[in-house]
Design an enzyme around this catalytic site. Structure first.
Site, PDB file in Angstrom:
ATOM      1  N   HIS A 132       5.565  -2.953  -2.091  1.00 30.94           N
ATOM      2  CA  HIS A 132       6.910  -3.417  -1.738  1.00 30.94           C
ATOM      3  C   HIS A 132       6.966  -3.579  -0.222  1.00 30.94           C
ATOM      4  O   HIS A 132       5.946  -3.387   0.477  1.00 30.94           O
ATOM      5  CB  HIS A 132       7.977  -2.449  -2.261  1.00 30.94           C
ATOM      6  CG  HIS A 132       7.739  -1.016  -1.881  1.00 30.94           C
ATOM      7  ND1 HIS A 132       7.765  -0.577  -0.577  1.00 30.94           N
ATOM      8  CD2 HIS A 132       7.467   0.070  -2.638  1.00 30.94           C
ATOM      9  CE1 HIS A 132       7.534   0.721  -0.544  1.00 30.94           C
ATOM     10  NE2 HIS A 132       7.328   1.137  -1.784  1.00 30.94           N
ATOM     11  N   SER A 159      10.675   2.511  -2.592  1.00 34.30           N
ATOM     12  CA  SER A 159       9.661   3.301  -3.281  1.00 34.30           C
ATOM     13  C   SER A 159       9.293   2.585  -4.579  1.00 34.30           C
ATOM     14  O   SER A 159      10.162   1.961  -5.207  1.00 34.30           O
ATOM     15  CB  SER A 159      10.236   4.692  -3.618  1.00 34.30           C
ATOM     16  OG  SER A 159       9.482   5.306  -4.633  1.00 34.30           O
ATOM     17  N   SER A 160       8.030   2.700  -4.985  1.00 31.35           N
ATOM     18  CA  SER A 160       7.630   2.096  -6.262  1.00 31.35           C
ATOM     19  C   SER A 160       8.438   2.709  -7.404  1.00 31.35           C
ATOM     20  O   SER A 160       8.670   2.065  -8.425  1.00 31.35           O
ATOM     21  CB  SER A 160       6.150   2.328  -6.517  1.00 31.35           C
ATOM     22  OG  SER A 160       5.417   1.732  -5.478  1.00 31.35           O
ATOM     23  N   HIS A 175       5.256  -1.001   2.016  1.00 32.72           N
ATOM     24  CA  HIS A 175       3.793  -1.125   2.163  1.00 32.72           C
ATOM     25  C   HIS A 175       3.455  -2.279   3.106  1.00 32.72           C
ATOM     26  O   HIS A 175       2.514  -2.193   3.909  1.00 32.72           O
ATOM     27  CB  HIS A 175       3.130  -1.412   0.815  1.00 32.72           C
ATOM     28  CG  HIS A 175       3.293  -0.334  -0.201  1.00 32.72           C
ATOM     29  ND1 HIS A 175       4.074  -0.478  -1.310  1.00 32.72           N
ATOM     30  CD2 HIS A 175       2.744   0.911  -0.280  1.00 32.72           C
ATOM     31  CE1 HIS A 175       4.015   0.620  -2.046  1.00 32.72           C
ATOM     32  NE2 HIS A 175       3.217   1.482  -1.440  1.00 32.72           N
TER      33      HIS A 175
END
Ligand code: PAF
Length: 284
Positions: A34, A187-188, A37
């Site tokens: 995302h 966050s994932s 990153h």
């Protein structure tokens, strides 16, 4: 961008590609990339000559009852995002390539102290798994700098201590958390939440900001501040794991005369366990 799936091949390619004087940046991830990153990759691109991103869903850092199998695997979409940022190498090994046929038999790295409270208590063995794999990636890639998100602040401190304790020749760089407009840290694990739950989850950051504001205004009753924040989260249907006011370097409970603060939060909302933190110095 070259995609490489075997550690021996990565060593060879980096040996050939990186002449002396070429600096290497390492961005370790578990994929499902995302904007947070992407920020790590952009920061790495801006300060090193050759960026190696890694995607590896590390089984050693997941507990028996955790979401290892459900963890989103989106390799093709991730590759396109990295190509768009002109990342030089993607290392995406299989579990067997990185950890051998018997991952649980791997030698482990344990970082005493910093890895034991907070996420270390809620997720026993988690930071041993993180430190072991990050150490291995550093040994394979031999980077000058490695980049980690500060949302995972305890992880950042654990890795920095491991690197110092084991005299690894790499600089650990922390990159600021990216947030949705609501304040929710990217966050994932936000992907497991519906739109309404994501709005509710933004209260975690609101509580961090409000608690920091109370401390800056002179409130030193940390126990009361922590309890109020936990009650506020619980009142909104969020189940707090911890909400703790700490010293930002050693993660011990903040002293009354504290000047360097981190407030660490972890909470469950729907199927996700989310973490976040806020750091500040008094006199800022
Ligand atoms: O932060 C993560 O995504 C992981 O813990 C890391 C650093 C890639 C190690 O597996």
């Amino acid at each position: 961008m070259h995609t490489i799936t075997h550690q021996h091949e990565l060593r060879e390619v980096l040996h050939d590609a990186c002449t002396s004087g070429t600096s290497i940046g390492l961005v370790p991830t578990m994929g499902n990339l995302h904007a947070g990153h992407m920020e790590l990759v952009k920061t790495a691109k801006a300060s090193t000559d050759c960026v190696v991103s890694t995607i590896f869903v590390n089984p050693l850092q997941f507990g028996a009852n955790e979401d290892l199998n459900a963890y989103p695997r989106t390799l093709e979409a991730d590759k396109n995002k990295l190509i768009a940022l002109d990342c030089d190498f993607l290392f995406a090994p299989s579990v067997e390539d990185l950890l051998g046929a018997y991952p649980q038999q791997q030698s482990r790295i344990h970082v005493p102290g910093l890895s034991e409270g907070f996420c270390g208590s809620s997720r026993p063995g988690h930071f041993d798994g993180v430190a072991t794999v990050v150490n291995k990636l550093i040994n394979i890639v031999q980077p000058d700098k490695a980049f980690f998100g500060l949302k995972d602040y305890q992880q950042f401190l654990v890795i920095r201590k491991m690197v110092s304790d084991l005299a690894l020749d790499v600089k650990i760089i922390g990159v600021e958390t990216l947030r949705a407009e609501s304040g929710l840290a990217l966050s994932s694990r936000n992907n497991y939440l519906g739109a309404e739950q994501q709005q509710t989850a933004a209260l975690i950051y609101r509580c961090l900001i409000d608690t920091a504001a109370s401390i800056k205004a002179g409130d030193r009753d940390y126990n009361n501040l922590e309890t109020s924040a936990r009650d506020r989260l619980a009142g909104a249907g969020i189940k707090p794991d911890y909400f703790s006011i700490c010293n930002a370097i050693n993660l011990q409970a903040a002293a009354e005369s504290e000047s360097q603060f981190v407030i660490l939060a972890a909470a469950y909302i729907g199927p996700s366990r989310l973490i976040d933190n806020i750091r500040f110095e008094l006199g800022d």
